[in-house]
Design an enzyme around this catalytic site. Structure first.
Site, mmCIF file in Angstrom:
data_model
loop_
_atom_site.group_PDB
_atom_site.id
_atom_site.type_symbol
_atom_site.label_atom_id
_atom_site.label_comp_id
_atom_site.label_asym_id
_atom_site.label_seq_id
_atom_site.Cartn_x
_atom_site.Cartn_y
_atom_site.Cartn_z
ATOM 1 N N SER A 293 11.367 -1.285 -13.359
ATOM 2 C CA SER A 293 12.250 -1.384 -12.196
ATOM 3 C C SER A 293 13.664 -1.840 -12.553
ATOM 4 O O SER A 293 14.563 -1.731 -11.724
ATOM 5 C CB SER A 293 11.640 -2.312 -11.158
ATOM 6 O OG SER A 293 11.193 -3.482 -11.803
ATOM 7 N N CYS B 213 16.502 -4.570 6.279
ATOM 8 C CA CYS B 213 16.091 -5.974 6.320
ATOM 9 C C CYS B 213 16.399 -6.576 4.954
ATOM 10 O O CYS B 213 16.102 -5.985 3.924
ATOM 11 C CB CYS B 213 14.589 -6.071 6.605
ATOM 12 S SG CYS B 213 13.956 -7.768 6.453
ATOM 13 N N TYR C 186 12.939 -2.455 -5.774
ATOM 14 C CA TYR C 186 11.769 -2.486 -6.640
ATOM 15 C C TYR C 186 10.650 -1.522 -6.282
ATOM 16 O O TYR C 186 10.106 -0.840 -7.157
ATOM 17 C CB TYR C 186 11.200 -3.914 -6.637
ATOM 18 C CG TYR C 186 9.931 -4.038 -7.429
ATOM 19 C CD1 TYR C 186 9.954 -4.009 -8.817
ATOM 20 C CD2 TYR C 186 8.701 -4.152 -6.786
ATOM 21 C CE1 TYR C 186 8.779 -4.104 -9.554
ATOM 22 C CE2 TYR C 186 7.524 -4.255 -7.519
ATOM 23 C CZ TYR C 186 7.578 -4.221 -8.897
ATOM 24 O OH TYR C 186 6.437 -4.307 -9.614
ATOM 25 N N ASN D 36 -0.134 0.502 5.956
ATOM 26 C CA ASN D 36 0.711 -0.161 4.960
ATOM 27 C C ASN D 36 1.578 -1.202 5.649
ATOM 28 O O ASN D 36 2.232 -0.885 6.644
ATOM 29 C CB ASN D 36 1.613 0.871 4.271
ATOM 30 C CG ASN D 36 2.694 0.219 3.438
ATOM 31 O OD1 ASN D 36 2.470 -0.776 2.780
ATOM 32 N ND2 ASN D 36 3.892 0.782 3.475
ATOM 33 N N GLY E 233 0.042 0.568 -5.257
ATOM 34 C CA GLY E 233 -1.189 -0.208 -5.164
ATOM 35 C C GLY E 233 -2.230 0.311 -6.129
ATOM 36 O O GLY E 233 -2.479 1.512 -6.165
ATOM 37 N N CYS F 167 8.504 -13.477 3.072
ATOM 38 C CA CYS F 167 8.462 -12.204 3.800
ATOM 39 C C CYS F 167 7.229 -12.185 4.701
ATOM 40 O O CYS F 167 6.158 -12.599 4.286
ATOM 41 C CB CYS F 167 8.393 -11.046 2.812
ATOM 42 S SG CYS F 167 8.190 -9.452 3.637
ATOM 43 N N CYS G 246 12.966 -2.118 4.778
ATOM 44 C CA CYS G 246 12.897 -3.209 3.788
ATOM 45 C C CYS G 246 13.752 -2.829 2.581
ATOM 46 O O CYS G 246 13.494 -1.819 1.919
ATOM 47 C CB CYS G 246 11.448 -3.393 3.356
ATOM 48 S SG CYS G 246 11.265 -4.366 1.855
ATOM 49 N N CYS H 194 14.589 -11.858 3.034
ATOM 50 C CA CYS H 194 14.165 -12.702 1.913
ATOM 51 C C CYS H 194 15.372 -13.225 1.121
ATOM 52 O O CYS H 194 15.246 -14.162 0.344
ATOM 53 C CB CYS H 194 13.184 -11.961 1.011
ATOM 54 S SG CYS H 194 13.686 -10.314 0.619
ATOM 55 N N CYS I 50 0.797 -1.227 0.000
ATOM 56 C CA CYS I 50 0.000 0.000 0.000
ATOM 57 C C CYS I 50 0.831 1.281 0.000
ATOM 58 O O CYS I 50 2.010 1.258 0.278
ATOM 59 C CB CYS I 50 -0.899 0.079 1.225
ATOM 60 S SG CYS I 50 -2.019 -1.297 1.351
#
Ligand code: SF4
Length: 471
Positions: free
Chosen positions: A304, A454, A263, A120, A46, A403, A257, A457, A18
């Site tokens: 991206s 972070c 991306y 979000n 979004g 994730c 993140c 992933c 979001c």
């Protein structure tokens, strides 16, 4: 007549959940229109639904629907939303399904007045919270985490003297990565989880304050960047200005993140002090150092992969060009809510620029491979267009772990890099060579950040205890 090769983009990207925005007006601005422009700027986060709630002296006016921001809001609708404080939201349907009921912001009456919330991220214990409330007799109208958070905040507000303290206390009950903007009759509030996984920035237009998931919208609405909301911080704006309190367990530095840089965020945003464009380009530089190849042309997969491709070309000295023409009037197709819709969307395509790639050895840069579906399609189309060799370069490390913090990778079995080696993936996607950015390369590319990040992933090192991992 032979068709120009084209590529239907299927569901092979990480879903971000979001974009959120809020404004507290002190200057007589039209807050509904400003929120509309801001949501337009956040549309990439979004495309499933959007909504605005405006506070007109304690009376909340809400308008939200499924669809894109300009499809939902007409002049007539925006003019029917008077007020001085507003919150807005754009949503991708990663959790809870695609229904009007799940559109945000949420706006509820409770014993202390009215609250509106735009949220979000992901609270991975939201189901437990919801069940607890249901056992007490609560009735839920949506399937989204935000509603359970709203209940918790309302409950905490009854026990505390202020809404900001209620939001802070709610952090004791919520596990995950999230940012939120809220509105009470007299205040605009913003908060980030104690790890600071999801972004939220503060800006100012004249004497009015704004909060946004990304800074790119500040340029759109003429706001100047003030600072990022800190991890575990609740900020609120009222008639006396900007105030703040911090959660006792908040990390000193955010653990943002890293996918915001890979991306999610727009290249013209600055996230945690670092330009997304520059970081993405630096990823391309590192990629070229780690995976050089003899070739005639470098290009990125829109959108991206473009910035990293520029970086790859700069570092390698190879010519940068275009490999595709993208239909500009479609969004990020992965956000279309069902696979059937995605596949049926015949206009959703990249056309290979045959005159550019024919007879050439090309380096094609993309940001990630999640399930591998799109990559194979693109490479096939490239070869049909006459590319002699296609060397695939990925500007992030292999995606190996799910994730829990707002990106829709629920289990390991949907990740191609879990099931196959790099060489096997190369064969499956039909590339002549394949190179991923390493964890070390990612570290080099993200030096400009003013915080930690972070990357669970990629390496499985989660910043907090998470539920058992689904294989
Ligand atoms: S696990 Fe990956 S996608 Fe999820 S928050 Fe961490 S870096 Fe972002």
């Amino acid at each position: 007549m032979k068709q120009i090769p084209s590529v239907t983009i299927l569901d092979d990207k990480v879903k971000e959940e979001c974009g959120i925005f809020g404004i507290y007006d002190n200057d007589g601005f039209d807050v509904a229109h400003l929120t509309y422009y801001a949501l337009y700027g956040l549309q990439h986060r979004g495309q499933q639904s959007a909504g605005i709630v405006v506070n007109d002296d304690g009376v909340f006016h809400t308008y939200k629907d499924l669809g894109l921001v300009p499809e939902i809001f007409s002049e007539r609708i925006l003019n029917s939303l008077p007020g001085t404080i507003a919150v807005g939201h754009v949503r991708a349907s990663a959790k809870g399904g695609n229904s009007r009921a799940n559109a945000q912001p949420l706006s509820y009456n409770y014993v202390k007045g009215t609250l509106a919330l735009a949220y979000n991220g992901n609270v991975f214990n939201a189901e437990e919270l919801r069940e607890e409330f249901m056992k007490e007799g609560a009735i839920f109208h949506t399937q989204i985490d935000g509603e359970a958070i709203m209940y918790r905040i309302a409950k905490e507000r009854i026990k505390t003297h202020s809404i900001e303290k209620a939001v802070l206390n709610t952090m004791d009950y919520t596990k995950g990565g999230y940012s939120l903007v809220m509105m009470s009759p007299r205040k605009l509030l913003g908060a980030r989880d104690p790890h600071g996984l999801r972004p939220l920035s503060i800006g100012k237009i004249e004497n009015s304050y704004v909060l946004s998931s990304e800074t790119c919208v500040f340029d759109n609405i003429g706001a100047e960047f003030i600072r990022d909301v800190e991890p575990g911080e609740v900020v609120w704006i009222d008639k006396d200005g900007l105030h703040s309190i911090r959660h006792k367990d908040a990390l000193e530095k955010a653990k943002i993140c890293v996918f915001e840089y890979v991306y999610t965020a727009r290249p013209d945003s600055v996230v945690q002090g670092a330009s997304v464009y520059e970081v993405r380009k630096a990823m391309g530089h590192e990629l070229a150092k780690e995976h050089p190849v003899e070739a005639d042309l470098v290009f990125g997969v829109p959108d991206s992969g473009l910035c990293a491709a520029i970086g790859y070309a700069e570092e390698s000295g190879l010519p940068y060009g275009k490999g595709f023409i993208k239909n500009k009037y479609i969004g990020r197709t992965f956000i279309l809510p069902t696979q059937a819709q995605r596949e049926a969307a015949v206009n959703i395509k990249l056309n290979v620029l045959k005159s550019s790639v024919e007879g050439k050895r090309v380096v094609m840069v993309d940001d990630s491979i999640v399930r591998g579906t799109t990559c194979a399609n693109i490479i096939r189309a490239m070869k049909e267009a006459g590319a002699k060799e296609v060397h695939m370069r990925i500007s992030s490390p292999p995606f190996l772990w799910p994730c829990y913090f707002g990106t829709d990778i629920p289990s390991r079995d949907c990740l191609m890099a879990v099931q196959y080696s790099v060489e096997e993936i190369r064969q499956k996607i039909g590339a002549d060579s394949l190179g991923y950015l390493s964890i070390e390369g990612l570290k080099n590319a993200t030096k400009a950040l003013n915080c930690d990040y972070c990357q669970a992933c990629f390496n499985g090192e989660y910043p907090m205890d998470v539920p058992p991992i689904k294989e």
